[in-house]
Structures are given as C-alpha cells and as structure tokens.
Design a protein around this motif. Structure first.
Motif, mmCIF file in Angstrom:
data_model
loop_
_atom_site.group_PDB
_atom_site.id
_atom_site.type_symbol
_atom_site.label_atom_id
_atom_site.label_comp_id
_atom_site.label_asym_id
_atom_site.label_seq_id
_atom_site.Cartn_x
_atom_site.Cartn_y
_atom_site.Cartn_z
ATOM 1 N N ALA A 76 0.842 -1.207 0.000
ATOM 2 C CA ALA A 76 0.000 0.000 0.000
ATOM 3 C C ALA A 76 0.865 1.240 0.000
ATOM 4 C CB ALA A 76 -0.897 0.008 1.246
ATOM 5 N N GLY A 77 0.230 2.358 -0.299
ATOM 6 C CA GLY A 77 0.875 3.660 -0.162
ATOM 7 C C GLY A 77 0.693 4.163 1.264
ATOM 8 N N SER A 78 1.726 4.804 1.799
ATOM 9 C CA SER A 78 1.630 5.336 3.164
ATOM 10 C C SER A 78 0.946 6.698 3.181
ATOM 11 C CB SER A 78 3.025 5.487 3.766
ATOM 12 O OG SER A 78 2.926 6.136 5.027
ATOM 13 N N PHE A 151 -4.677 4.644 -8.163
ATOM 14 C CA PHE A 151 -3.326 4.621 -7.591
ATOM 15 C C PHE A 151 -3.052 6.035 -7.099
ATOM 16 C CE2 PHE A 151 1.285 4.919 -7.613
ATOM 17 C CZ PHE A 151 1.643 3.741 -6.974
ATOM 18 N N VAL A 152 -2.956 6.201 -5.801
ATOM 19 C CA VAL A 152 -2.821 7.538 -5.219
ATOM 20 C C VAL A 152 -1.369 7.999 -5.357
ATOM 21 C CG1 VAL A 152 -3.068 8.916 -3.118
ATOM 22 C CG2 VAL A 152 -4.725 7.104 -3.635
ATOM 23 N N ALA A 153 -1.191 9.127 -6.021
ATOM 24 C CA ALA A 153 0.174 9.585 -6.332
ATOM 25 C C ALA A 153 0.242 11.114 -6.362
ATOM 26 C CB ALA A 153 0.622 8.991 -7.666
ATOM 27 N N CYS A 170 -3.220 3.708 1.913
ATOM 28 C CA CYS A 170 -4.206 3.625 0.837
ATOM 29 C C CYS A 170 -3.807 2.513 -0.132
ATOM 30 C CB CYS A 170 -4.328 4.949 0.100
ATOM 31 S SG CYS A 170 -2.812 5.492 -0.684
ATOM 32 N N GLU A 171 -4.833 1.828 -0.610
ATOM 33 C CA GLU A 171 -4.621 0.764 -1.589
ATOM 34 C C GLU A 171 -5.907 0.603 -2.396
ATOM 35 O OE1 GLU A 171 -6.947 -0.929 -0.284
ATOM 36 O OE2 GLU A 171 -6.242 -2.443 1.115
ATOM 37 N N MET A 172 -6.088 -0.525 -3.047
ATOM 38 C CA MET A 172 -7.175 -0.584 -4.020
ATOM 39 C C MET A 172 -8.135 -1.766 -3.831
ATOM 40 S SD MET A 172 -4.913 0.634 -7.332
ATOM 41 C CE MET A 172 -6.315 0.784 -8.419
ATOM 42 N N GLU A 173 -7.952 -2.545 -2.765
ATOM 43 C CA GLU A 173 -8.785 -3.748 -2.603
ATOM 44 C C GLU A 173 -9.366 -3.956 -1.205
ATOM 45 O OE1 GLU A 173 -5.475 -4.010 -3.593
ATOM 46 O OE2 GLU A 173 -5.854 -3.942 -5.760
ATOM 47 N N GLY A 174 -8.640 -3.538 -0.176
ATOM 48 C CA GLY A 174 -8.972 -3.931 1.196
ATOM 49 C C GLY A 174 -10.408 -3.644 1.612
ATOM 50 N N LEU A 191 -3.767 -6.184 5.913
ATOM 51 C CA LEU A 191 -2.367 -6.104 6.333
ATOM 52 C C LEU A 191 -1.570 -5.626 5.117
ATOM 53 C CD1 LEU A 191 -0.901 -7.387 8.811
ATOM 54 C CD2 LEU A 191 -0.484 -9.325 7.318
ATOM 55 N N ARG A 192 -0.967 -4.454 5.199
ATOM 56 C CA ARG A 192 -0.313 -3.917 4.003
ATOM 57 C C ARG A 192 1.066 -3.364 4.324
ATOM 58 N NH1 ARG A 192 -3.164 -4.085 -1.158
ATOM 59 N NH2 ARG A 192 -5.237 -4.804 -0.628
ATOM 60 N N ALA A 193 2.071 -3.882 3.642
ATOM 61 C CA ALA A 193 3.419 -3.347 3.770
ATOM 62 C C ALA A 193 3.550 -2.151 2.825
ATOM 63 C CB ALA A 193 4.436 -4.424 3.420
ATOM 64 N N SER A 195 4.846 0.330 0.174
ATOM 65 C CA SER A 195 5.695 0.300 -1.022
ATOM 66 C C SER A 195 6.022 1.705 -1.536
ATOM 67 C CB SER A 195 4.976 -0.468 -2.139
ATOM 68 O OG SER A 195 3.702 0.103 -2.390
ATOM 69 N N ASP A 196 5.284 2.702 -1.063
ATOM 70 C CA ASP A 196 5.455 4.077 -1.578
ATOM 71 C C ASP A 196 4.712 5.031 -0.637
ATOM 72 O OD1 ASP A 196 3.129 2.645 -3.330
ATOM 73 O OD2 ASP A 196 2.589 4.684 -2.785
ATOM 74 N N SER A 197 4.877 6.317 -0.907
ATOM 75 C CA SER A 197 4.292 7.312 -0.001
ATOM 76 C C SER A 197 3.054 7.986 -0.568
ATOM 77 C CB SER A 197 5.331 8.362 0.353
ATOM 78 O OG SER A 197 6.429 7.729 0.951
HETATM 79 N N1 SAH Z 1 -1.033 -2.380 -13.599
HETATM 80 C C1 SAH Z 1 -0.420 -2.553 -12.276
HETATM 81 C C2 SAH Z 1 -1.300 -1.890 -11.244
HETATM 82 C C3 SAH Z 1 -0.756 -1.920 -9.832
HETATM 83 S S1 SAH Z 1 -1.799 -0.938 -8.839
HETATM 84 C C4 SAH Z 1 -0.271 -4.057 -12.028
HETATM 85 O O1 SAH Z 1 -1.116 -4.822 -12.485
HETATM 86 O O2 SAH Z 1 0.693 -4.464 -11.362
HETATM 87 C C5 SAH Z 1 -0.966 -0.945 -7.306
HETATM 88 C C6 SAH Z 1 -1.299 -2.084 -6.338
HETATM 89 O O3 SAH Z 1 -0.589 -1.869 -5.141
HETATM 90 C C7 SAH Z 1 -2.775 -2.200 -5.931
HETATM 91 O O4 SAH Z 1 -3.117 -3.550 -5.756
HETATM 92 C C8 SAH Z 1 -2.872 -1.410 -4.618
HETATM 93 O O5 SAH Z 1 -3.657 -2.090 -3.672
HETATM 94 C C9 SAH Z 1 -1.429 -1.294 -4.110
HETATM 95 N N2 SAH Z 1 -0.905 0.078 -3.928
HETATM 96 C C10 SAH Z 1 0.385 0.331 -3.600
HETATM 97 N N3 SAH Z 1 0.597 1.667 -3.521
HETATM 98 C C11 SAH Z 1 -0.583 2.280 -3.804
HETATM 99 C C12 SAH Z 1 -0.974 3.652 -3.897
HETATM 100 N N4 SAH Z 1 -0.114 4.658 -3.709
HETATM 101 N N5 SAH Z 1 -2.269 3.917 -4.227
HETATM 102 C C13 SAH Z 1 -3.135 2.914 -4.434
HETATM 103 N N6 SAH Z 1 -2.806 1.603 -4.382
HETATM 104 C C14 SAH Z 1 -1.541 1.267 -4.052
#
Ligand code: SAH
Length: 227
Positions: A76-78, A151-153, A170-174, A191-193, A195-197
């Motif tokens: 997930a994103g932090s 994807f929150v960026a 934040c993530e996209m499934e939980g 439970l999400r580790a 991966s980005d901010s």
């Molecule tokens: N086309 C890419 C999409 C990945 S989307 C692929 O198929 O690999 C990113 C995934 O990581 C999602 O499952 C989401 O739950 C999680 N995730 C990690 N960082 C995120 C963020 N900043 N915003 C939203 N989801 C994030």
C-alpha cells in the motif's frame, strides 16, 4: 480455514510456495489454492487489481470455502509519517475513499444500505498479526485503511484521504474485501506493507520497492501461520 487474499502474484507467490498438498480450483477467473501452511488450513487467492475483482474474489471464497476469517495482505501507499517503506499498516477499519454520494447530503465514503463509512476489522485477528510483526522487528501502525479504484500519487489526493477519513494507508482492494466480509459476518484484517508514499514520488518508489514490501507482508503471514 483461513482465507488469504492478495491482489497481485508478487504479494502471494512466496507464501504459496509454503502450501503443503496444494489443491487448485479456478472460479470466475480466480484461482483458489488450498492446503496447509504451518499450523493452519488456508485457502489463498490472487484477486487482481481494484475493488470489483477483490469483492468477486472474497464472495466466491466465502461461498465455496467458508473461511472462518479472511486476511487481505499485500502492499500500500503510506498516508502517515509513522509508516515508512517496509513498515506494515494493520487495519482498525476500512473505508472507501472514492465512494461519494455527498451531493445528496450523505457523508463522504458512506456505503448506502449498510449506512456506514467505516467497517471495523476484527480486533483479535489484527492484534495477533501486529504482535507477530513485533516479534519479527517489523514496525507497524494501526488505523483506518482507505481503498479506491485509483493509484494515489499526489499530495492533494493524499491530503483529501487523510483529512476526510484519518486513514494511515491507501490501496485498491482492502475495503472491498472488508465490505464483503462485513455483510457475510466473516472477521477480517487488512495487512499492508508500505511500497510508496502515495505522493508525487510514488510512480518511482512503487516499482522500486513493491517486491521488498511484498516480502515483508509474506514474512509476517508465515510467522502468523506458524502459531
Ligand atoms: N497495472 C499494475 C497496477 C498496480 S496498482 C499491475 O497490475 O501491477 C498498485 C497495487 O498496489 C494495488 O493492488 C494497490 O492495492 C497497491 N498500492 C500500492 N501503492 C498504492 C498507492 N499509492 N495507491 C493505491 N494503491 C496502491
């Protein structure tokens, strides 16, 4: 039986490698692999990206395997200064940051019908998972986890989600897994580790750290299943 759902292969393959006597079944395009890991019977699934796939997977898993609890693991994103890359967010509850019927006077994030914004995660399950992280020396924080089909960026979206929902990641499934579990009265934890901010550097951080973050969540799952 414990149900374990991840969105992507990278979040699941190392865990699946530990399944003893795996049995696979594919339903509606989702492959469920069941068997034993450590001291538990598990059923695992890679649901795909986003809330629709996550809901489809969780509902199918519940109907076909009747797991006593469901864990949604991955990355997930932090949204919190307490959570750096590699740390793990543990849900207190889930919210859907893109659910919006506010023009009708509803609060942001309201799930009409259930009439709730926050759906509570299972306290005991989440506490047990956080304790396992502690044993491994993995830093965790507990709080609302926000899901949406985005994807929150950006700093703007990040601020919106934290200001509106107090979410820590934040993530996209939980929240879709959580909603399905809620209506079926199945305890769940997300439970999400990290991966980005979830900000302007996410598009670079995510590809760099997704594998390392996914390994953290797998490590934690294996510890939990060994109990
Ligand atoms: N086309 C890419 C999409 C990945 S989307 C692929 O198929 O690999 C990113 C995934 O990581 C999602 O499952 C989401 O739950 C999680 N995730 C990690 N960082 C995120 C963020 N900043 N915003 C939203 N989801 C994030």
């Amino acid at each position: 039986m414990i149900g374990i759902i991840a969105a992507m292969n990278v979040e699941m393959e190392a865990l699946r490698a530990h399944i003893e006597n795996p049995v696979s079944e594919t339903v509606s395009g989702v492959t469920f692999v069941r068997g034993r890991i450590g001291n538990h019977e598990v059923v695992t699934a890679v649901c795909g990206i986003g809330k629709v796939f996550a809901a489809l997977c969780a509902q199918t898993m519940i109907l076909r395997y009747a797991p006593e609890k469901v864990i949604n693991t991955g990355v997930a994103g932090s949204l919190s200064s307490l959570l750096n890359i590699g740390s793990i967010a543990v849900s207190s509850c889930v919210v859907q940051h893109d659910m919006d019927t506010s023009p009708l006077g509803d609060p942001l994030g309201l799930i009409s019908g259930i009439n709730k914004v926050e759906l509570p995660a299972d306290k005991l399950l989440c506490t047990d998972l956080a304790a396992c992280a502690g044993e491994l020396g993995i830093h965790t924080a507990s709080g609302p986890i926000a899901s949406g089909d985005q994807f929150v960026a950006s700093a703007e979206r990040k601020t919106f989600i934290t200001d509106t929902f107090g979410a820590i990641a934040c993530e996209m499934e939980g929240a879709a897994v959580g909603q399905v579990c809620y209506v079926n009265s199945v305890p769940f934890c997300i439970l999400r580790a990290i991966s980005d901010s979830a900000d302007g550097s996410s598009h670079m951080d995510y590809p760099t750290f997704v594998k390392m973050a996914a390994e953290q969540s797998v490590k934690l799952m294996l510890r939990y299943l060994s109990k």
